[in-house]
Each structure stands twice: as structure tokens, then as C-alpha cells.
Design an enzyme around this catalytic site. Structure first.
Site, short mmCIF file in Angstrom:
data_model
loop_
_atom_site.label_atom_id
_atom_site.label_comp_id
_atom_site.label_asym_id
_atom_site.label_seq_id
_atom_site.Cartn_x
_atom_site.Cartn_y
_atom_site.Cartn_z
N HIS A 1 0.87 -1.24 -0.02
CA HIS A 1 0.01 -0.02 -0.22
C HIS A 1 0.82 1.23 0.01
CE1 HIS A 1 -3.03 3.02 1.23
NE2 HIS A 1 -4.08 1.95 0.88
N ASP B 1 -7.84 -4.15 -0.79
CA ASP B 1 -8.49 -4.36 -2.09
C ASP B 1 -8.37 -5.71 -2.53
OD1 ASP B 1 -8.92 -1.58 -2.82
OD2 ASP B 1 -6.62 -1.21 -2.67
#
Length: 433
Positions: A309, A367
Site C-alpha cells: 500500500h 483491495d
């Protein structure tokens, strides 16, 4: 509240110095206040993407990427996802504190009784092609809400701001579900007041008029967690877009439509869709080692989507909670018959055990797991980002309301480092070479 410190930073250019005040947040690094820098020193800063620039002060959300920490109004996301539910989190983000029982009941009633859309809005859906992406439909319909709800577009009226906030939180699930139904040629399903927020959304997406649809509580709980985990995430691209649009005095529906448009980008809200598309590219469990090797090859442009991330340099705290939901959903629905989910589970196992991923802290992110859950529930990839938009609406509205009330806020006007041609005079066409 933000505390002031007496410390100052000194900027020296060509032997001349300027003192810049320092500001200290309740949590996080100190900030150099450069608001008067251009006026005093005739210079400004260069920061593409604003990754080292605070565009506002906020009391809503805090992220510590090194620790892997996400706080909503000071509450850890793990605690909220475990003990709370989405509408309670909405109240927290909007008003600053967790509600008491009476406040929560009143808030839930207000949201529940605003879930229906003006009947004429149906004609907007029918104006789109059937193959239109649901996000394109949502941008258009949300933007058009200002043409229907004239009593909640005056940004200077606190009551109208409140009504607009409730309307959007209530109606975005209906808009997203109808965008989906329209894209697959099924009739719209109206919301029901006897269902909770997540269950209502799932029913509007998957029910048909010919038979009764009962929402499975495991799926409803998983959707509620997804919404909670995506409700806000500090000054990300779409939130900054909403604030920038709002700084001009634009009506709230236009601002949220702008946020939805920004969220549509594959580098932002479309990341979970990109993750599933990557799994399809891999194709089978047997090919995973090939793609793992490519991911480790610095000369290969291939990158594993759904891992690591930009903000979190540790495990994404949302992913820890989302993994639990993914395991519960897959345990309920099974994944043996879905090759994508088998690939996802094997990739997860490798990422959590392989030294390459561990050393680089390339853990599965939120995600990765949300895409798995949506795939298992039966949502097409085109619906992944609309669900994200439904979840993030309360964060956008909370940030927008805070921005409107901020006396320090000005209309957004970033500067630029101009590298084009200097001043030059117009040359008649016959004299040009």
C-alpha cells in the site's frame, strides 16, 4: 484540537532568512506553516501529488502508515469493525462522537426513511446505454440530484447541509444498486425500511420480483464491514477532490459526484477490480510460480495487484479485518468451483510466508480481500468501485462539512512550477519558419 508550539522553522535563501511557524497535531508529525511564504519571500514549494503537504486541518481520520494504524475520530478501525456497525460509524464520522442509544435510533430512522429516489430519477438511468459502466451512471445520477432536491443545495445553511448529508448516505446504495440492475437488464428493486443498511443494499442488487430474497447474515455482516473499512481514509485523491470542489461553494451533490469520478480511477477505487483482472491473467494455480518470479524480477514491469500500500508500510489494518470476512464468506459460499478464488488463496499463502514479500512488506491489502469477497458474492468487477463509492460517501460528506465550517479554508488554488516558454511576441504567419 491542534496545539500550537513556539518552535519555528527557518528558511534561508541567498543569505536571507524567514521564520515559519510550526504546528503540532494531536497525533503525527509536526507541520511547517508556509501560508505566508509566497507573500513574504516570493517563493513557493514544489510538491507533486501533495504527498508532503497538508492541504487542511482535520479532526476526522488519522493514518500512521509505519505502524499500520487507522483511526476514525480516534477509534481504531479494528475495534469499530468488530464491535460497531456501518451506520453507527457514519454517525461517528459526521458528528465526532459515538451516539447514545436514542441518537443512534434517530439517525438510523432518518437514513432509512430517505433511501427512496425521486420517481423521475428512473428516467436518468434509462437514458444511459445498457453497457454503460455503473460508475459512469452514478456520476451522472448523483450530479443530477441537485436538480431534484432544491431544498438542500444551499451550502451556507447548516440545516440544508444536514439534509443533503442524510440524503446522500441514504440514497447512494439505491443509486448503485439500480445502476447494477439497469446494466444487467433486470427491474429496479425498491428499498425496504425493515432491513439494515447492508442487507438493504444486497437485496436491491440481487432480489427479483418473482421470488422472495432473504439476505444471509454472514454476507450482510461482511458487506457492513467492507463499508466500515472504506468509510474514510484521510486526504486521499477522491476526498481531496470533494474538498477542492466544495471550496468553490459548489452544491454538495456536485461535490460528491466529483469524488465518485475521481474514485473511478484504477489507481484509486479501481484497485480491487485490477486485482481480480490480475488473477484472471494468472489463470490457474499452476502458473502462480511464474508470476511470482516475474514480480521479483526488477526488469519485468509486471506487478502483483492487491499487495502492499502507498500509505501503509506495515500490514494494512483494514486487511486484517477483511481477511476474516473473506474467510467467513468463502467458508459459506465455497471457492472450490471458482478458479480465481483458488488462485487468490494460494497467492495469499505465499505472500504471508515468502521472505521476499515479508521483507518488502508486500502483504495482501484491503483491495485484495474485498475483491475476493465481491467475486464470491457474485458481483461483477464493474460493481466493485460503485460499492467503494457507497462506502466512502459518508467520509466525503464528513470532510466536506468540516471544510465548509473551517474558517481557515480558502478556495483551492494550487501553484505550479512553470517550465514552458518565456514571454514571446506574436509573429505573423508569413514570417514564421
Amino acid at each position: 484540537m491542534m496545539a500550537e508550539k513556539n518552535r519555528k522553522a527557518t528558511l534561508t535563501i541567498d543569505g536571507k532568512s524567514w521564520e515559519l511557524p510550526m504546528r503540532a497535531p494531536t497525533v503525527g508529525p509536526e507541520v511547517v506553516d508556509i501560508r505566508k511564504l509566497y507573500g513574504d519571500a516570493d517563493v513557493f514549494t514544489y510538491d507533486p501529488g501533495f504527498t508532503s503537504t497538508a492541504s487542511c486541518s482535520s479532526t476526522i481520520t488519522f493514518i500512521d502508515g509505519d505502524k499500520g494504524e487507522l483511526l476514525y475520530r480516534g477509534y481504531p478501525i479494528e475495534q469499530l469493525a468488530e464491535a460497531s456497525h456501518f451506520l453507527e460509524v457514519c454517525f461517528l464520522l459526521l458528528y465526532g462522537d459515538l451516539p447514545n442509544a436514542a441518537q443512534l435510533e434517530d439517525f438510523e430512522n432518518r437514513v432509512t426513511r430517505h433511501t427512496m429516489l425521486h420517481e423521475q430519477i428512473q428516467y436518468f438511468f434509462r437514458g444511459f446505454r445498457r453497457d454503460a459502466h455503473p460508475m459512469a451512471t452514478m456520476v451522472g445520477v448523483v450530479g443530477a440530484m441537485s436538480a431534484f432536491y432544491h431544498d438542500s443545495i444551499d451550502v451556507n445553511d447548516p440545516w440544508q447541509r444536514e439534509v443533503a448529508a442524510i440524503r446522500m448516505i441514504a440514497k447512494l446504495p439505491t443509486i448503485a444498486a439500480w445502476a447494477y440492475k439497469y446494466s444487467i437488464g433486470e427491474p429496479f428493486v425498491y428499498p425496504r425500511n425493515d432491513l439494515d443498511y447492508a442487507s438493504n443494499f444486497l437485496r436491491m442488487c440481487f432480489a427479483v420480483p418473482t421470488e422472495e430474497y432473504v439476505v444471509n447474515p454472514i454476507l450482510s455482516r461482511a458487506m457492513d464491514r467492507i463499508m466500515t473499512l472504506h468509510a474514510d481514509h484521510e486526504q486521499n485523491a477522491s476526498t481531496s477532490t470533494v474538498r477542492l470542489a466544495g471550496s468553490s461553494g459548489a452544491n454538495p451533490f456536485a461535490c460528491i459526484a466529483a469524488g465518485i469520478a475521481c474514485l473511478w480511477g484504477p489507481a484509486h477505487g479501481g484497485a480491487n477490480q485490477a486485482c481480480l483482472e490480475m488473477l484472471r491473467e494468472i489463470g490457474s494455480v499452476e502458473r502462480i510460480p511464474e508470476f511470482i518470479a516475474r514480480a521479483k524480477d526488477k526488469d519485468d514491469p509486471f506487478r502483483l495487484m492487491g499487495f502492499g500500500h502507498r500509505v501503509y508500510k506495515n500490514f494494512d489494518p483494514r486487511a486484517k479485518v477483511m481477511k476474516q470476512s473473506a474467510d467467513e464468506v468463502l467458508g459459506l459460499l465455497g471457492f472450490e468451483r471458482n478458479p480465481l478464488l483458488r488462485i487468490a488463496k494460494e497467492l495469499e499463502r505465499i505472500a504471508l510466508e515468502d521472505d521476499f514479500f515479508i521483507d518488502k512488506k508486500l502483504y495482501p491489502n484491503v483491495d485484495f480481500y474485498s475483491g475476493i469477497i465481491f467475486e464470491a458474492m457474485g458481483f461483477p468487477t464493474a460493481m466493485f468501485t460503485p460499492i467503494f463509492a457507497v462506502s466512502r460517501t459518508v467520509g466525503w460528506i464528513s470532510q466536506w462539512k468540516e471544510m465548509i465550517a473551517d474558517k481557515e479554508q480558502k478556495i483551492g488554488r494550487p501553484r505550479q512550477l512553470y517550465v514552458g516558454a518565456p514571454r514571446r511576441d506574436y509573429v505573423e504567419i508569413e514570417s514564421r519558419r
